[in-house]
Scaffold this motif. Structure first.
Motif, PDB file in Angstrom:
ATOM      1  N   TYR A  36       0.928  -1.232   0.055  1.00 31.16           N
ATOM      2  CA  TYR A  36       0.114  -0.031  -0.025  1.00 31.16           C
ATOM      3  C   TYR A  36       0.699   1.270  -0.163  1.00 31.16           C
ATOM      4  N   TYR A 132       0.242  -4.818  21.367  1.00 25.26           N
ATOM      5  CA  TYR A 132      -0.563  -3.943  20.625  1.00 25.26           C
ATOM      6  C   TYR A 132      -1.776  -3.353  21.680  1.00 25.26           C
ATOM      7  N   TYR A 133      -2.500  -2.302  21.587  1.00 29.82           N
ATOM      8  CA  TYR A 133      -3.528  -1.925  22.212  1.00 29.82           C
ATOM      9  C   TYR A 133      -4.547  -3.114  22.353  1.00 29.82           C
ATOM     10  N   GLY A 134      -5.092  -3.500  23.640  1.00 35.61           N
ATOM     11  CA  GLY A 134      -5.875  -4.428  23.706  1.00 35.61           C
ATOM     12  C   GLY A 134      -5.420  -5.876  23.934  1.00 35.61           C
ATOM     13  N   ASP A 135      -4.200  -6.180  23.269  1.00 39.24           N
ATOM     14  CA  ASP A 135      -3.618  -7.337  23.334  1.00 39.24           C
ATOM     15  C   ASP A 135      -3.105  -7.877  24.878  1.00 39.24           C
ATOM     16  N   MET A 136      -2.870  -8.859  25.357  1.00 35.16           N
ATOM     17  CA  MET A 136      -2.462  -9.071  26.718  1.00 35.16           C
ATOM     18  C   MET A 136      -1.008  -9.346  26.881  1.00 35.16           C
TER      19      MET A 136
ATOM     20  N   GLU B  79      -8.425  -4.048  19.814  1.00 35.38           N
ATOM     21  CA  GLU B  79      -8.071  -5.258  19.206  1.00 35.38           C
ATOM     22  C   GLU B  79      -9.040  -5.775  18.378  1.00 35.38           C
ATOM     23  N   ARG B  82      -9.088  -4.692  14.387  1.00 36.13           N
ATOM     24  CA  ARG B  82      -7.921  -4.908  13.347  1.00 36.13           C
ATOM     25  C   ARG B  82      -8.502  -5.556  12.317  1.00 36.13           C
ATOM     26  N   ARG B 334     -10.832  -7.409  31.302  1.00 38.13           N
ATOM     27  CA  ARG B 334     -11.370  -6.074  31.497  1.00 38.13           C
ATOM     28  C   ARG B 334     -12.791  -5.962  31.559  1.00 38.13           C
TER      29      ARG B 334
END
Lengths: 235, 563
Positions: A36, A132-136, B79, B82, B334
């Motif tokens: 891209y 990454y945001y949200g991952d544990m 998440e 994505r 969460r």
């Protein structure tokens, strides 16, 4: 081996999920490899001069790649040499192989990487080896070495592997870290917030969050998170 | 709605409402409705459906597709965002793994041959936002069920035994929220939780009101029947997600026994899988599905839906705030709480169902047990999206219900705990294609009281799905993979007479209607005026004049007046 040189200065970022395995493909396939450029899908040959020498799984990137993102993401073998700067997300999710950046790296270097090695001769920015945001879980294996300085949030939610910073680092190092080792030879800001496990070794000055207690060989915490992480001063 | 006329030729039709079982038939469409052959003439577009299954568009009667909960879910789960499903072009960009963005919801339903989906829990104070979000979902027809079980007005009128006022209040609330029916979530329990408690049994008193869940449910059923609403009370039982709760579920169902309605059930109990647990703790938890199924089968005024978990990612979100807090404590994931003034609350917790986790495997098995053991005329297929998993996996549930072989294959990969804690391995029932079509089309339409939906009879909405499956040749018991694949992607999805999706590709963006129920002529509306003024003055954060949704603010509203 595949050598790529930008044909012009990129105005917008290039999203290029390229790994050394591409070097094994035949020349036409390489030229047609899709990336891209901004929101447009283009062929690799439209952006880069391409030179192929043999079938070895190796990429050499010559020139300024600071607008090129996702290089080496998910790579599992081979080698990438960047003779210049590299953009965001370099080596994210990688499981094997080696990346050498001779210049600087931007954010998200080796994010969530599981194996392999990344060496940066210059500086790197924020979120080295992060989740990454949200991952544990962030980086869980392999090794990242940065010869220069780095930014904030190094090794956040790290679950394994090693990060070595030869210069200084910013704030929030090893936040929510679960396992693995972070070594900082210079100074840094706050370390170990909500740390649950793993070890942070620091040679220079640093600031500890209040949730740590002093033990024989350093500090343990973060007690607020019931953590057993270690922050150790090294000589 | 389209003025294009359609002739769907040679399809093999299954239309349970009209008793059509795999008959080769032609279907004709004009002005967005299904019509007799004699009605169409001139320029007619023909669709060749030879050897293909032709059914009514799918009807998801219980999903969480709009409103404050799913939005908080989207915020707290970056998440999920994505997964890119469609980049902008002719259609809008759509993203999301399980928690889809609004356009993605419409698009994914359409690709699968579904044409209607109802939002199952609308916080009344968030009604305007809910409708704005529903208006952002293309392709499908919609409606929303506001929640009543913890609303201070309801608790007050039930405590005062002033049923006339309760009736007027329901009619008022449905009009103001442009709602479709009476949803009840953990009656009394969410209010109790504001004081750190819960209502674990039907006789626990709600603090400050002196009423019990038993009284709340009974009164709401009674007044829903007096108003003769399209849909019955839609109950999310007390004690959800707690071992041993199947007894509470059956006890709640028994409250419907003194009511009856010729047209439909008088109580719909929702996502019953989460309310069918036996045992006394998570150590000895087992399935109570057989007992629940036995009760549901023995009466004729109750329907349920499955709430089937799908292995993989999901997001738990319900108006049951205390349960969500418990889940957060249990999983360590969460958690976000969502208060809605004096009306109720909600909570959101990310979850992933893992086949090897004994509890998750048990939940998965219980959902299927309910689907298999309950009479097909009383159980609707649902995953309680996104609580049990993505609605895009309905084809998986459909195939599982029809094939014991597929279930045996799946049982090999799940925790062996289900072998001793459930009856699933020994259930030989295989639902027929006819039954499964009923459970996903005609039955949900009947449960929601939508005469124009879920069937292909003359006069019905021209919401049609065509699948690459020949019912005369396919053996769902053995060819489960074919069945799964066929239902995953409709060959044609037709909405209101327009082709909106073809073989998994979107063809045209259309905007469905939003149904709402107006029952004001069945109640003495003046009776509650001063109470409303008083409560808004005292307890609401906004003035009464600013509360609610005007019909003109909705994209394509459709008012259903209760006679």
């Amino acid at each position: 081996m595949l050598i790529l040189k930008p044909k012009f200065d990129f105005e917008v970022s290039v999203e290029m999920e390229i790994t050394p395995s591409v070097a094994k493909a035949d020349e036409q396939e390489i030229k047609d490899f899709e990336v891209y450029y901004g929101k447009k899908k283009v062929k690799l040959s439209e952006l880069f001069e391409i030179k192929k020498e043999g079938d070895e799984a190796k990429l050499v990137l010559e020139g300024d790649f600071s607008k090129v993102k996702w290089v080496g993401t998910r790579m599992d073998e081979g080698e990438i040499v960047v003779k210049g700067n590299i953009g965001d997300h370099c080596g994210a999710y990688m499981t094997g192989g080696k990346i050498v950046v001779e210049g600087n790296a931007l954010d998200w270097l080796g994010a969530e990487m599981k194996g392999g090695e990344i060496i940066v001769k210059g500086n790197a920015r924020n979120y080295v080896g992060c989740a990454y945001y949200g991952d544990m879980t962030g980086m869980s294996g392999g090794k990242i070495t940065v010869d220069g300085n780095v930014g904030n949030y190094i090794g956040e939610k790290m679950g394994g592997g090693e990060i070595e910073i030869k210069g200084s680092a910013g704030d929030f190092i090893g936040t929510e870290m679960k396992d693995g080792v972070i070594v900082i030879h210079g100074d840094c800001g706050f370390v170990g917030g909500d740390m649950k496990g793993g070890t942070i070794k620091i040679k220079g000055n640093f600031e500890l969050v209040p949730g740590f207690k002093e033990v024989e060989d350093g500090f343990e915490g973060d007690v607020n998170a019931g953590g057993k992480g270690k922050v150790v001063k090294i000589a | 709605m389209s003025d294009i006329m359609l002739h769907i030729k040679n399809g093999i039709v299954i239309d349970p409402k009209n008793g059509v079982n795999a008959e080769k038939m032609d279907i004709f469409v004009k002005n967005g409705k299904i019509v007799e052959e004699s009605e169409v003439s001139g320029e007619v577009k023909t669709i060749d459906a030879s050897n293909k299954l032709v059914v009514a568009g799918g009807f998801d009667m219980h999903a969480h597709i709009a409103g404050s909960k799913i939005n908080v879910g989207r915020e707290m789960r970056p998440e999920e965002m994505r997964t890119v499903r469609l980049i902008a072009g002719k259609f809008r960009a759509s993203i999301g793994r399980v928690l889809l963005t609004s356009p993605a919801i419409g698009y994914e339903y359409a690709k699968m041959g579904y044409t209607t989906a109802f939002e199952a829990a609308q916080p009344p104070v968030g009604a305007l936002h809910t409708h704005e979000e529903l208006d952002a979902i293309p392709m499908i027809d919609k409606a929303a069920l506001p929640v009543f079980g913890n609303w201070h007005f309801v608790l007050k009128y039930v405590a005062e035994k002033d049923f006339e006022k309760l009736r007027a209040f329901i009619a008022w609330a449905l009009e103001r929220t442009k709602g479709f029916g009476v949803k009840v979530v953990n009656p009394g329990g969410v209010e109790a939780w504001m004081y750190g408690g819960n209502c674990k049994s039907l006789d626990d008193e709600v603090p400050g009101f002196g009423v019990t869940p038993r009284e709340i449910i009974t009164a709401l059923i009674q007044e829903t029947e007096n108003l003769n609403l399209c849909h019955s009370v839609h109950l999310h039982c007390n004690n959800l997600g707690t071992p041993g709760n199947y007894e509470t579920t059956i006890e709640s169902m028994k409250l419907a026994s003194k009511f009856s309605n010729e047209k439909r059930q008088v109580l719909h109990v929702t996502h019953v899988q989460f309310n069918s647990y036996a045992g006394s703790s998570w150590r000895d938890v087992a399935s109570g599905a057989a007992e629940v199924a036995k009760y549901v089968n023995s009466v004729d005024n109750i329907t349920i839906d499955m709430g089937q978990p799908i292995f993989g990612h999901a997001t738990a979100m319900t108006g049951d705030a205390p349960f969500q807090f418990t889940l957060h404590k249990l999983t360590g994931a969460r958690w976000s709480n969502k208060d809605s003034e004096i009306e109720g609350g909600a909570g959101i917790v990310p979850i992933a169902y893992l086949p090897k986790n004994p509890v998750h495997a048990l939940q998965w098995a219980i959902g299927l047990e309910l689907g298999l053991l309950v009479d097909s005329d009383k159980v609707v297929l649902s995953t309680d999206y996104p609580n049990g998993g993505p609605f895009t996996e309905y084809p998986y549930v459909m195939a599982m219900l029809m094939s014991k072989k597929m279930r045996e294959k799946e049982l090999e990969r799940v925790s062996p705990y289900v072998q001793k804690a459930t009856n699933l391995p020994s259930i030989d029932v295989e639902k027929t294609l006819y039954e499964v079509i009923h459970m996903t089309r005609s039955l949900p339409a009947r449960v929601m009281g939508m005469d124009s939906k879920g069937h292909l009879g003359v006069g019905a909405d021209a919401d049609i799905a065509i699948y690459d499956l020949n019912p005369l040749e396919v053996d769902p018991s053995n060819d489960f993979e074919t069945v799964y694949k066929a239902f995953k992607t409709a060959v044609y999805t037709i909405k209101g007479g327009e082709i909106i999706a073809k073989e998994g590709e979107l063809v045209k963006e259309v905007w469905g209607r939003t149904f709402w129920v107006d029952a004001r002529n069945k109640a003495a509306m003046d009776a509650i005026e001063s109470d409303l003024d008083d409560m808004f003055e005292k307890y609401y954060s906004l003035q009464r004049v600013n509360y609610g949704v005007e019909e003109a603010w909705i994209k394509k509203p459709e008012r259903l007046v209760m006679g």
